[in-house]
Design a protein around this motif. Structure first.
Motif, PDB file in Angstrom:
ATOM      1  N   LEU A  25      41.024  42.011  43.504  1.00 27.05           N
ATOM      2  CA  LEU A  25      41.342  40.866  42.183  1.00 27.05           C
ATOM      3  C   LEU A  25      42.734  40.215  42.479  1.00 27.05           C
ATOM      4  N   ALA A  26      43.514  40.796  43.283  1.00 27.20           N
ATOM      5  CA  ALA A  26      44.788  40.119  43.673  1.00 27.20           C
ATOM      6  C   ALA A  26      44.400  38.947  44.623  1.00 27.20           C
ATOM      7  N   ARG A  27      43.376  38.946  45.432  1.00 25.09           N
ATOM      8  CA  ARG A  27      43.231  38.157  46.276  1.00 25.09           C
ATOM      9  C   ARG A  27      42.628  36.696  45.552  1.00 25.09           C
ATOM     10  N   VAL A  28      41.904  36.986  44.409  1.00 25.64           N
ATOM     11  CA  VAL A  28      41.311  35.854  43.639  1.00 25.64           C
ATOM     12  C   VAL A  28      42.155  35.212  42.617  1.00 25.64           C
ATOM     13  N   CYS A  29      43.293  36.094  42.288  1.00 25.50           N
ATOM     14  CA  CYS A  29      44.046  35.458  41.278  1.00 25.50           C
ATOM     15  C   CYS A  29      45.007  34.495  41.901  1.00 25.50           C
ATOM     16  N   PRO A  30      45.309  33.438  41.359  1.00 23.15           N
ATOM     17  CA  PRO A  30      46.001  32.474  41.925  1.00 23.15           C
ATOM     18  C   PRO A  30      47.475  32.440  41.677  1.00 23.15           C
ATOM     19  N   GLY A  31      47.980  33.453  40.695  1.00 22.05           N
ATOM     20  CA  GLY A  31      49.092  33.781  40.074  1.00 22.05           C
ATOM     21  C   GLY A  31      49.390  35.128  40.506  1.00 22.05           C
ATOM     22  N   ARG A  32      49.628  35.858  39.599  1.00 23.61           N
ATOM     23  CA  ARG A  32      50.297  37.507  39.524  1.00 23.61           C
ATOM     24  C   ARG A  32      49.263  38.285  38.835  1.00 23.61           C
ATOM     25  N   LEU A  33      48.799  39.340  39.459  1.00 24.57           N
ATOM     26  CA  LEU A  33      47.724  40.241  38.772  1.00 24.57           C
ATOM     27  C   LEU A  33      48.770  41.348  38.056  1.00 24.57           C
ATOM     28  N   VAL A  34      48.575  41.419  36.781  1.00 25.78           N
ATOM     29  CA  VAL A  34      49.218  42.231  35.901  1.00 25.78           C
ATOM     30  C   VAL A  34      48.391  43.164  35.320  1.00 25.78           C
ATOM     31  N   ALA A  73      50.369  29.829  35.591  1.00 27.32           N
ATOM     32  CA  ALA A  73      50.998  28.631  35.148  1.00 27.32           C
ATOM     33  C   ALA A  73      50.971  28.901  33.512  1.00 27.32           C
ATOM     34  N   GLY A  74      51.466  30.123  32.986  1.00 24.81           N
ATOM     35  CA  GLY A  74      51.933  30.463  31.859  1.00 24.81           C
ATOM     36  C   GLY A  74      50.761  30.783  30.896  1.00 24.81           C
ATOM     37  N   ALA A  75      49.562  30.993  31.709  1.00 21.44           N
ATOM     38  CA  ALA A  75      48.141  31.376  30.789  1.00 21.44           C
ATOM     39  C   ALA A  75      47.865  32.749  31.469  1.00 21.44           C
ATOM     40  N   TRP A  76      47.009  33.586  30.712  1.00 17.89           N
ATOM     41  CA  TRP A  76      46.539  34.934  30.948  1.00 17.89           C
ATOM     42  C   TRP A  76      45.252  34.863  30.874  1.00 17.89           C
ATOM     43  N   THR A  77      44.408  35.260  32.158  1.00 14.60           N
ATOM     44  CA  THR A  77      42.938  35.348  32.133  1.00 14.60           C
ATOM     45  C   THR A  77      42.582  36.811  32.571  1.00 14.60           C
ATOM     46  N   PRO A  78      42.020  37.476  31.358  1.00 10.89           N
ATOM     47  CA  PRO A  78      41.530  38.908  31.591  1.00 10.89           C
ATOM     48  C   PRO A  78      40.431  39.073  32.688  1.00 10.89           C
ATOM     49  N   TYR A  79      40.359  39.833  33.705  1.00 10.25           N
ATOM     50  CA  TYR A  79      39.465  40.099  34.903  1.00 10.25           C
ATOM     51  C   TYR A  79      38.613  41.527  34.599  1.00 10.25           C
ATOM     52  N   VAL A  80      39.628  42.539  34.120  1.00 12.46           N
ATOM     53  CA  VAL A  80      38.678  43.822  34.078  1.00 12.46           C
ATOM     54  C   VAL A  80      39.477  44.697  33.058  1.00 12.46           C
ATOM     55  N   HIS A  81      38.414  45.446  32.293  1.00 11.64           N
ATOM     56  CA  HIS A  81      38.712  46.326  31.453  1.00 11.64           C
ATOM     57  C   HIS A  81      38.473  47.642  31.851  1.00 11.64           C
ATOM     58  N   ALA A  82      39.548  48.624  32.249  1.00 18.44           N
ATOM     59  CA  ALA A  82      39.147  49.897  32.834  1.00 18.44           C
ATOM     60  C   ALA A  82      39.501  51.148  31.959  1.00 18.44           C
ATOM     61  N   PHE A 149      33.749  44.254  33.930  1.00 18.95           N
ATOM     62  CA  PHE A 149      33.871  42.919  34.445  1.00 18.95           C
ATOM     63  C   PHE A 149      33.918  41.841  33.129  1.00 18.95           C
ATOM     64  N   LEU A 150      34.974  41.192  33.095  1.00 18.39           N
ATOM     65  CA  LEU A 150      35.345  40.209  31.873  1.00 18.39           C
ATOM     66  C   LEU A 150      34.715  38.833  32.325  1.00 18.39           C
ATOM     67  N   ASP A 151      34.529  37.915  31.386  1.00 13.59           N
ATOM     68  CA  ASP A 151      33.942  36.681  31.399  1.00 13.59           C
ATOM     69  C   ASP A 151      34.965  35.805  32.500  1.00 13.59           C
ATOM     70  N   GLY A 152      35.912  35.994  32.426  1.00 10.05           N
ATOM     71  CA  GLY A 152      37.119  35.229  33.168  1.00 10.05           C
ATOM     72  C   GLY A 152      37.176  35.473  34.744  1.00 10.05           C
ATOM     73  N   LEU A 153      36.494  36.497  34.980  1.00 15.08           N
ATOM     74  CA  LEU A 153      36.556  36.911  36.606  1.00 15.08           C
ATOM     75  C   LEU A 153      35.990  35.865  37.423  1.00 15.08           C
ATOM     76  N   PRO A 154      36.735  35.456  38.530  1.00 16.75           N
ATOM     77  CA  PRO A 154      36.012  34.507  39.237  1.00 16.75           C
ATOM     78  C   PRO A 154      35.342  35.002  40.410  1.00 16.75           C
ATOM     79  N   PRO A 155      34.650  34.166  41.448  1.00 16.73           N
ATOM     80  CA  PRO A 155      33.893  34.826  42.366  1.00 16.73           C
ATOM     81  C   PRO A 155      34.510  35.716  43.358  1.00 16.73           C
ATOM     82  N   PHE A 156      33.811  36.728  43.758  1.00 16.58           N
ATOM     83  CA  PHE A 156      34.284  37.571  44.597  1.00 16.58           C
ATOM     84  C   PHE A 156      34.728  36.865  46.011  1.00 16.58           C
ATOM     85  N   ARG A 157      35.912  37.595  46.761  1.00 16.13           N
ATOM     86  CA  ARG A 157      36.081  36.792  47.786  1.00 16.13           C
ATOM     87  C   ARG A 157      36.938  37.798  48.710  1.00 16.13           C
ATOM     88  N   ARG A 158      36.538  38.150  49.827  1.00 13.34           N
ATOM     89  CA  ARG A 158      36.971  39.222  50.817  1.00 13.34           C
ATOM     90  C   ARG A 158      38.232  38.714  51.321  1.00 13.34           C
TER      91      ARG A 158
END
Length: 158
Positions: A25-34, A73-82, A149-158
């Motif tokens: 998830l940190a690899r696909v996040c253009p900012g900081r994973l929280v 950029a000041g916005a939050w995009t949820p990726y995963v609920h665990a 896996f939530l709707d805002g999740l970008p494509p997987f990247r290794r």
């Protein structure tokens, strides 16, 4: 009853991703994973969870619920609920209550955890989203982890 339909094809690469989901998830996040802790504390194990954890039905388990989001950029995009479940012994010996905002992956994958089982859960069985359920063994203790896996999740990247 309404049928739940996935908005697109299943995110197979995410569902089958090996190793630390947090690292992927940190690899696909253009900012900081929280890691946002939504709740944690004692709960009663449902029959399926108790069986997988090797506990009696209705046993107490430590339950931790988090949302992994990308802050950019000041916005939050949820990726995963665990949700993570562990026995009282696992909670004490692995320090589950002390994780705070640290991801579970920091404990699992630095500690040498082994995934015993991986199950893909389609929408309907896991709620409105694609999810996976993993059973881990870490230092003799089982941990059960659900990741939706939530709707805002970008494509997987290794």
């Amino acid at each position: 009853m309404l049928a739940v339909r996935p908005r697109s094809r299943p995110p197979l690469a995410w569902l089958r991703a090996p190793g630390s989901l947090t690292r992927h998830l940190a690899r696909v996040c253009p900012g900081r994973l929280v890691v946002e802790v939504l709740g944690e504390g004692w709960a009663e194990a449902d029959p399926a969870s108790a069986r997988l954890l090797g506990l009696r039905i209705g046993a107490r388990v430590w339950r931790r619920e988090v949302r992994l989001s990308c802050r950019h950029a000041g916005a939050w995009t949820p990726y995963v609920h665990a949700i993570t479940l562990g026995s009282p012994a696992a909670q004490r010996r692995l320090g589950l209550a002390r994780l705070g905002r640290r991801p579970l992956g920091s404990l699992l994958f630095r500690g040498g955890a082994r995934r015993l089982e991986l199950a893909v859960l389609p929408p309907g069985r896991s709620g409105p989203r694609w999810a996976r359920r993993s059973l881990f063994l870490l230092r003799g203790h089982r941990l059960l982890v659900w990741e939706a896996f939530l709707d805002g999740l970008p494509p997987f990247r290794r």
